[in-house]
Design a protein around this motif. Sequence first.
Motif, PDB file in Angstrom:
ATOM      1  N   SER A 157     -33.625 -33.509 -70.704  1.00  0.00           N
ATOM      2  CA  SER A 157     -33.079 -32.907 -71.918  1.00  0.00           C
ATOM      3  C   SER A 157     -33.738 -31.566 -72.227  1.00  0.00           C
ATOM      4  O   SER A 157     -33.097 -30.650 -72.763  1.00  0.00           O
ATOM      5  CB  SER A 157     -33.252 -33.873 -73.094  1.00  0.00           C
ATOM      6  OG  SER A 157     -32.290 -34.900 -73.042  1.00  0.00           O
ATOM      7  N   ILE A 170     -31.684 -27.724 -72.821  1.00  0.00           N
ATOM      8  CA  ILE A 170     -31.772 -26.845 -73.984  1.00  0.00           C
ATOM      9  C   ILE A 170     -32.393 -25.494 -73.635  1.00  0.00           C
ATOM     10  O   ILE A 170     -31.847 -24.440 -73.973  1.00  0.00           O
ATOM     11  CB  ILE A 170     -32.562 -27.523 -75.119  1.00  0.00           C
ATOM     12  CG1 ILE A 170     -31.903 -28.848 -75.506  1.00  0.00           C
ATOM     13  CG2 ILE A 170     -32.633 -26.595 -76.329  1.00  0.00           C
ATOM     14  CD1 ILE A 170     -30.450 -28.742 -75.884  1.00  0.00           C
ATOM     15  N   TYR A 218     -35.231 -24.312 -79.070  1.00  0.00           N
ATOM     16  CA  TYR A 218     -35.576 -25.661 -78.597  1.00  0.00           C
ATOM     17  C   TYR A 218     -36.638 -26.292 -79.498  1.00  0.00           C
ATOM     18  O   TYR A 218     -36.500 -27.424 -79.955  1.00  0.00           O
ATOM     19  CB  TYR A 218     -36.063 -25.575 -77.151  1.00  0.00           C
ATOM     20  CG  TYR A 218     -36.807 -26.796 -76.645  1.00  0.00           C
ATOM     21  CD1 TYR A 218     -36.121 -27.941 -76.258  1.00  0.00           C
ATOM     22  CD2 TYR A 218     -38.201 -26.779 -76.545  1.00  0.00           C
ATOM     23  CE1 TYR A 218     -36.806 -29.051 -75.777  1.00  0.00           C
ATOM     24  CE2 TYR A 218     -38.883 -27.881 -76.062  1.00  0.00           C
ATOM     25  CZ  TYR A 218     -38.188 -29.015 -75.682  1.00  0.00           C
ATOM     26  OH  TYR A 218     -38.875 -30.109 -75.220  1.00  0.00           O
ATOM     27  N   TYR A 274     -34.756 -29.044 -81.645  1.00  0.00           N
ATOM     28  CA  TYR A 274     -34.569 -30.189 -80.747  1.00  0.00           C
ATOM     29  C   TYR A 274     -35.830 -31.002 -80.485  1.00  0.00           C
ATOM     30  O   TYR A 274     -35.792 -32.238 -80.505  1.00  0.00           O
ATOM     31  CB  TYR A 274     -34.014 -29.708 -79.392  1.00  0.00           C
ATOM     32  CG  TYR A 274     -32.626 -29.159 -79.464  1.00  0.00           C
ATOM     33  CD1 TYR A 274     -31.518 -29.991 -79.371  1.00  0.00           C
ATOM     34  CD2 TYR A 274     -32.412 -27.797 -79.628  1.00  0.00           C
ATOM     35  CE1 TYR A 274     -30.231 -29.486 -79.434  1.00  0.00           C
ATOM     36  CE2 TYR A 274     -31.131 -27.274 -79.695  1.00  0.00           C
ATOM     37  CZ  TYR A 274     -30.039 -28.121 -79.594  1.00  0.00           C
ATOM     38  OH  TYR A 274     -28.772 -27.611 -79.664  1.00  0.00           O
ATOM     39  N   GLN A 275     -36.937 -30.323 -80.207  1.00  0.00           N
ATOM     40  CA  GLN A 275     -38.101 -31.047 -79.711  1.00  0.00           C
ATOM     41  C   GLN A 275     -38.629 -32.067 -80.707  1.00  0.00           C
ATOM     42  O   GLN A 275     -38.821 -33.236 -80.379  1.00  0.00           O
ATOM     43  CB  GLN A 275     -39.211 -30.070 -79.319  1.00  0.00           C
ATOM     44  CG  GLN A 275     -40.373 -30.757 -78.617  1.00  0.00           C
ATOM     45  CD  GLN A 275     -41.403 -29.760 -78.104  1.00  0.00           C
ATOM     46  OE1 GLN A 275     -41.671 -28.741 -78.742  1.00  0.00           O
ATOM     47  NE2 GLN A 275     -41.977 -30.041 -76.939  1.00  0.00           N
ATOM     48  N   THR A 316     -36.133 -34.968 -81.338  1.00  0.00           N
ATOM     49  CA  THR A 316     -36.090 -35.888 -80.199  1.00  0.00           C
ATOM     50  C   THR A 316     -37.331 -36.757 -80.152  1.00  0.00           C
ATOM     51  O   THR A 316     -37.249 -37.962 -79.878  1.00  0.00           O
ATOM     52  CB  THR A 316     -35.952 -35.096 -78.884  1.00  0.00           C
ATOM     53  OG1 THR A 316     -34.756 -34.300 -78.945  1.00  0.00           O
ATOM     54  CG2 THR A 316     -35.878 -36.030 -77.688  1.00  0.00           C
ATOM     55  N   PRO A 335     -38.467 -34.452 -75.031  1.00  0.00           N
ATOM     56  CA  PRO A 335     -37.219 -34.226 -74.294  1.00  0.00           C
ATOM     57  C   PRO A 335     -37.403 -34.126 -72.786  1.00  0.00           C
ATOM     58  O   PRO A 335     -36.481 -34.441 -72.026  1.00  0.00           O
ATOM     59  CB  PRO A 335     -36.700 -32.906 -74.880  1.00  0.00           C
ATOM     60  CG  PRO A 335     -37.274 -32.857 -76.258  1.00  0.00           C
ATOM     61  CD  PRO A 335     -38.629 -33.504 -76.148  1.00  0.00           C
ATOM     62  N   ALA A 349     -29.486 -34.685 -74.446  1.00  0.00           N
ATOM     63  CA  ALA A 349     -29.289 -33.379 -75.080  1.00  0.00           C
ATOM     64  C   ALA A 349     -27.874 -32.855 -74.868  1.00  0.00           C
ATOM     65  O   ALA A 349     -27.350 -32.108 -75.701  1.00  0.00           O
ATOM     66  CB  ALA A 349     -30.299 -32.378 -74.548  1.00  0.00           C
ATOM     67  N   PRO A 382     -35.662 -31.939 -88.300  1.00  0.00           N
ATOM     68  CA  PRO A 382     -36.315 -31.975 -86.988  1.00  0.00           C
ATOM     69  C   PRO A 382     -37.826 -31.815 -87.047  1.00  0.00           C
ATOM     70  O   PRO A 382     -38.523 -32.319 -86.159  1.00  0.00           O
ATOM     71  CB  PRO A 382     -35.668 -30.805 -86.234  1.00  0.00           C
ATOM     72  CG  PRO A 382     -35.111 -29.914 -87.293  1.00  0.00           C
ATOM     73  CD  PRO A 382     -34.744 -30.801 -88.429  1.00  0.00           C
TER      74      PRO A 382
END
Length: 366
Positions: free
Chosen positions: A132, A136, A145, A149-150, A153, A161, A169, A272
């Motif tokens: 993942s 990204i 990212y 996202y990090q 996740t 990820p 992702a 996040p």
Amino acid sequence: MAVDLLVVGAGFAGSVVAERMAAAGKSVVVMDRREHIAGNAYDEPDSRGILIHRYGPHIFHTNSREVFDYLSAFTAWRPYEHRVLAQVEGQLLPIPINLDTVNRLYGLALDEEGLKDYFERVRDPRPEIRTSEDVIVNTVGWDLYRKFYQGYTRKQWGLDPSELFASVASRVPVRTNRDDRYFTDTYQAMPLDGYTAMFSRMLDNPRITLALGEDFRSVRETVSARHIVYTGPVDEYFDSVFGKLPYRSLTFEHEQLPGVATFQPVGTVNYPNDHAYTRITEFKHLTGQEHPDTSIVREYPQATGDPYYPIPRPENDALYARYRELAEKEKGVSFVGRLAQYRYYNMDQVVGAALSAARGLLEGGL
């Protein structure tokens, strides 16, 4: 009690198979260890009369005309396009990342072509997309990212990820236009009267007997069935003979907000990088219900508890392959659904798998 089919689990997978088989004239017992139907899609009015999803938000979307038409036999629909914002550096920004996300975050004024060029400059090209993280950073680079996202996740999965399959992702696209819808499927709608009402109509057949609040092993001793459809965790069926398959679980913190008409601007806000919870959902956005109060839910991922998500990692797939081999040899039993097939299915994918399983049983002469 002798029946044609014993269905273990009253969620989407089990209920769809049960309905199809009963419609074909078969006798069916549907059991569930919970005291209600609809599985994790179960919804109910809270003490203030606001319709809530007890096990977190369930947003229906599909590109399958077959699935949508099938469910339409049991519900009218409320058109609904889900929108999600992420709280990042004090701003609420659209997720999936789009043109507005980048412009507002960095104070830019890019157009669509400019954003494509921007991504090309900041991306970290990966020769092979395996995780993942690769997905990204290969697309939008390290800063986005880390911001979007990090952290999310790590909270959601308990893993970085870089430790998860690329498919995780890949479920969340990156857009260069201003489309702020979370999904782009052809059919996006919510059951007009709620999921539980839809399931009630689906299971309203004199050939279907419900056994709620019952354990599979005890029901199996009292029900003689020509065939079993099992929708629970596949490792549990085989007494975890090879060890437990890893699942991610959730706890839900529901809160009523008297006198608050609207808590947040969209159905779901992701967090996040802040707080222990991953997101807050406000149900009135989803249902369209008019009420002077509102109700929200915070989601806290955890390692233990009811299984919600199979964890997509190579070693877990290898372990599942051993259980799948046992399942394929198990005579008189079909394994259907997210937990039984150890797959990260969306709701429509579960319905599709269940319709396929029912067809197979009928064509096989059950």
